[in-house]
Scaffold this active site. Structure first.
Site, PDB file in Angstrom:
ATOM      1  N   ARG A 260     -11.322  40.714  36.362  1.00  0.00           N
ATOM      2  CA  ARG A 260     -10.559  40.471  35.130  1.00  0.00           C
ATOM      3  C   ARG A 260      -9.382  41.446  35.060  1.00  0.00           C
ATOM      4  O   ARG A 260      -8.253  41.066  34.745  1.00  0.00           O
ATOM      5  CB  ARG A 260     -11.455  40.645  33.885  1.00  0.00           C
ATOM      6  CG  ARG A 260     -12.455  39.529  33.645  1.00  0.00           C
ATOM      7  CD  ARG A 260     -11.786  38.236  33.211  1.00  0.00           C
ATOM      8  NE  ARG A 260     -11.002  38.399  31.991  1.00  0.00           N
ATOM      9  CZ  ARG A 260     -11.500  38.378  30.741  1.00  0.00           C
ATOM     10  NH1 ARG A 260     -12.795  38.179  30.550  1.00  0.00           N
ATOM     11  NH2 ARG A 260     -10.713  38.513  29.694  1.00  0.00           N
TER      12      ARG A 260
ATOM     13  N   ASP B  53     -22.695  29.531  31.507  1.00  0.00           N
ATOM     14  CA  ASP B  53     -22.255  30.415  30.413  1.00  0.00           C
ATOM     15  C   ASP B  53     -23.351  30.386  29.345  1.00  0.00           C
ATOM     16  O   ASP B  53     -24.293  29.574  29.425  1.00  0.00           O
ATOM     17  CB  ASP B  53     -20.920  29.874  29.860  1.00  0.00           C
ATOM     18  CG  ASP B  53     -20.254  30.789  28.844  1.00  0.00           C
ATOM     19  OD1 ASP B  53     -20.707  31.942  28.669  1.00  0.00           O
ATOM     20  OD2 ASP B  53     -19.268  30.338  28.224  1.00  0.00           O
TER      21      ASP B  53
ATOM     22  N   ARG C  14      -7.691  37.289  20.924  1.00  0.00           N
ATOM     23  CA  ARG C  14      -8.978  36.579  20.981  1.00  0.00           C
ATOM     24  C   ARG C  14      -9.280  36.101  19.569  1.00  0.00           C
ATOM     25  O   ARG C  14      -9.397  36.907  18.643  1.00  0.00           O
ATOM     26  CB  ARG C  14     -10.086  37.520  21.478  1.00  0.00           C
ATOM     27  CG  ARG C  14     -11.470  36.936  21.280  1.00  0.00           C
ATOM     28  CD  ARG C  14     -12.554  37.677  22.003  1.00  0.00           C
ATOM     29  NE  ARG C  14     -12.471  37.441  23.441  1.00  0.00           N
ATOM     30  CZ  ARG C  14     -13.456  37.709  24.292  1.00  0.00           C
ATOM     31  NH1 ARG C  14     -14.589  38.231  23.860  1.00  0.00           N
ATOM     32  NH2 ARG C  14     -13.315  37.457  25.579  1.00  0.00           N
TER      33      ARG C  14
ATOM     34  N   GLN D  46     -10.320  34.416  32.133  1.00  0.00           N
ATOM     35  CA  GLN D  46     -11.605  34.450  32.828  1.00  0.00           C
ATOM     36  C   GLN D  46     -11.569  33.555  34.065  1.00  0.00           C
ATOM     37  O   GLN D  46     -12.018  33.949  35.147  1.00  0.00           O
ATOM     38  CB  GLN D  46     -12.729  34.011  31.887  1.00  0.00           C
ATOM     39  CG  GLN D  46     -14.098  34.093  32.542  1.00  0.00           C
ATOM     40  CD  GLN D  46     -14.515  35.525  32.848  1.00  0.00           C
ATOM     41  OE1 GLN D  46     -14.535  36.358  31.960  1.00  0.00           O
ATOM     42  NE2 GLN D  46     -14.831  35.821  34.103  1.00  0.00           N
TER      43      GLN D  46
HETATM   44  N1  NVA Z   1     -18.237  30.815  25.851  1.00  0.00           N
HETATM   45  C1  NVA Z   1     -18.428  32.203  25.485  1.00  0.00           C
HETATM   46  C2  NVA Z   1     -17.662  33.096  26.437  1.00  0.00           C
HETATM   47  C3  NVA Z   1     -17.807  34.564  26.170  1.00  0.00           C
HETATM   48  C4  NVA Z   1     -16.964  35.394  27.072  1.00  0.00           C
HETATM   49  C5  NVA Z   1     -17.957  32.413  24.064  1.00  0.00           C
HETATM   50  O1  NVA Z   1     -16.944  31.807  23.683  1.00  0.00           O
HETATM   51  O2  NVA Z   1     -18.615  33.139  23.325  1.00  0.00           O
HETATM   52  N1   CP Z   2     -16.236  37.397  29.805  1.00  0.00           N
HETATM   53  C1   CP Z   2     -15.700  37.957  28.708  1.00  0.00           C
HETATM   54  O1   CP Z   2     -14.640  37.535  28.218  1.00  0.00           O
HETATM   55  O2   CP Z   2     -16.389  39.017  28.224  1.00  0.00           O
HETATM   56  P1   CP Z   2     -16.172  39.756  26.815  1.00  0.00           P
HETATM   57  O3   CP Z   2     -16.588  38.799  25.735  1.00  0.00           O
HETATM   58  O4   CP Z   2     -17.065  40.964  26.909  1.00  0.00           O
HETATM   59  O5   CP Z   2     -14.727  40.131  26.681  1.00  0.00           O
END
Ligand code: NVA
Ligand code: CP
Length: 303
Positions: A286, A218, A102, A132
């Site tokens: 997930r 979102d 991530r 997701q």
């Molecule tokens: N669009 C949000 C998704 C979090 C799971 C982000 O990138 O913070």
């Molecule tokens: N939806 C999602 O990816 O959640 P987190 O940011 O908690 O991993």
């Protein structure tokens, strides 16, 4: 060797297989049946942004499949002290069997993957969040059957989730209705779809929701965009998903949100906590889809 960096990295046919495997793996889990095909494998997870669901679902999922997990963050590894991503990839991928990342710019995960000896999975970048949407599609199918030919309404930011929904519409054959405030549109080049007919853009979010089988949204401010928070609060005020939006959708419309959610901002509490919402199934799934994904990337097709 395959990576999973964007939704379009797999074909419609592969998703058919993978989603079927996820259903089998979920059923085994629910029946307390031990299934440990990754008993000697290790997953490295690299988090350069916060996470609850992604961390827990990958970690619990890997342990359930018999494997082990190493968790790294920028703060506690050399990644935060400017070791080149390419060198990190060369080293980490000599010691583990699969890597989940991530991070911020998608180019970072691409650079890692290009120098990795093992499959790399995107656990969210600024541009995409394929795991997701894999869970969301699985959840839709669980509740309503095939998503092909259906209408999904995206209300809100043209962000990583929106880009990935658009790729899913292209690959799986459904239509994405998109309504974003001006200045926050999906960048078609980033989404990179081959079939423009799978997306319809609406100025008014009510119009996007009309006739939709699934309404989804979102956060208004994604991770990494915190400096824009105040401006976004103003720009997105008319893009809060409320009961009126669901009322113009299909009578059995589903509501999804990848979470974390902010009730009273991007969604009203009576929508996310209401009868159309499947957000808790979506979060749980997930884990099941990612177990199927890791099995596929590491072992190929089973049976
Ligand atoms: N669009 C949000 C998704 C979090 C799971 C982000 O990138 O913070
Ligand atoms: N939806 C999602 O990816 O959640 P987190 O940011 O908690 O991993």
């Amino acid at each position: 060797m395959r990576h999973y960096l964007q939704f379009k990295d797999l074909s419609d046919e592969e998703y058919g297989y993978l989603l079927g495997r996820a259903a089998i793996i979920k059923k085994r889990f629910k029946n307390y049946e031990k299934y440990t095909p990754l008993f000697d494998r290790t997953l490295a997870m690299i988090f350069e942004k916060a996470s609850t669901r992604t961390r827990v679902s990958f970690e619990a999922g890997m342990y359930q499949m018999g494997g082990s997990v190493v968790n790294l963050t920028s703060g506690d590894s050399q990644l935060g002290r400017a070791e080149p991503i390419e060198d990190s990839a060369r080293v980490i991928s000599r010691m583990v069997d699969v890597v989940m990342i991530r991070t911020f710019e998608h180019t970072k995960i691409e650079a890692f993957a290009a120098h990795s000896r093992v499959p790399v999975i995107n656990g969210l970048t600024n541009e995409y969040h394929p795991c997701q949407i894999l869970a969301d599609v699985f959840t839709y199918i669980e509740h309503r059957g095939s998503i092909q030919g259906k209408v999904v309404a995206w209300v809100g930011d043209g962000n990583n989730m929106a880009n990935t929904w658009l790729q899913a519409a292209d690959v799986l054959g459904f239509t994405l209705h998109v309504s974003t405030p001006s200045g926050y549109e999906i960048d078609a080049k980033v989404a990179g779809v081959s079939n423009q007919a799978c997306v319809k853009v609406f100025d008014n979010p009510m119009d996007a929701c009309r006739g939709a089988h699934l309404v989804t949204t979102d956060v208004w401010t994604s991770m990494g965009y915190e400096a824009e928070h105040e401006a976004r609060q103003k720009a997105f005020a008319d893009w809060r998903v409320d009961r009126e939006m669901l009322a113009v959708a299909q009578p059995d419309v589903l509501f999804m949100h990848c979470l974390p959610a902010h009730r009273g901002e991007e969604v009203d509490a009576d929508v996310i906590d209401g009868p159309h919402s499947v957000v808790w199934d979506e979060a749980e799934n997930r884990m099941h889809v990612q177990k199927a994904l890791m099995e596929y990337l590491l072992l190929g097709r089973i049976g």
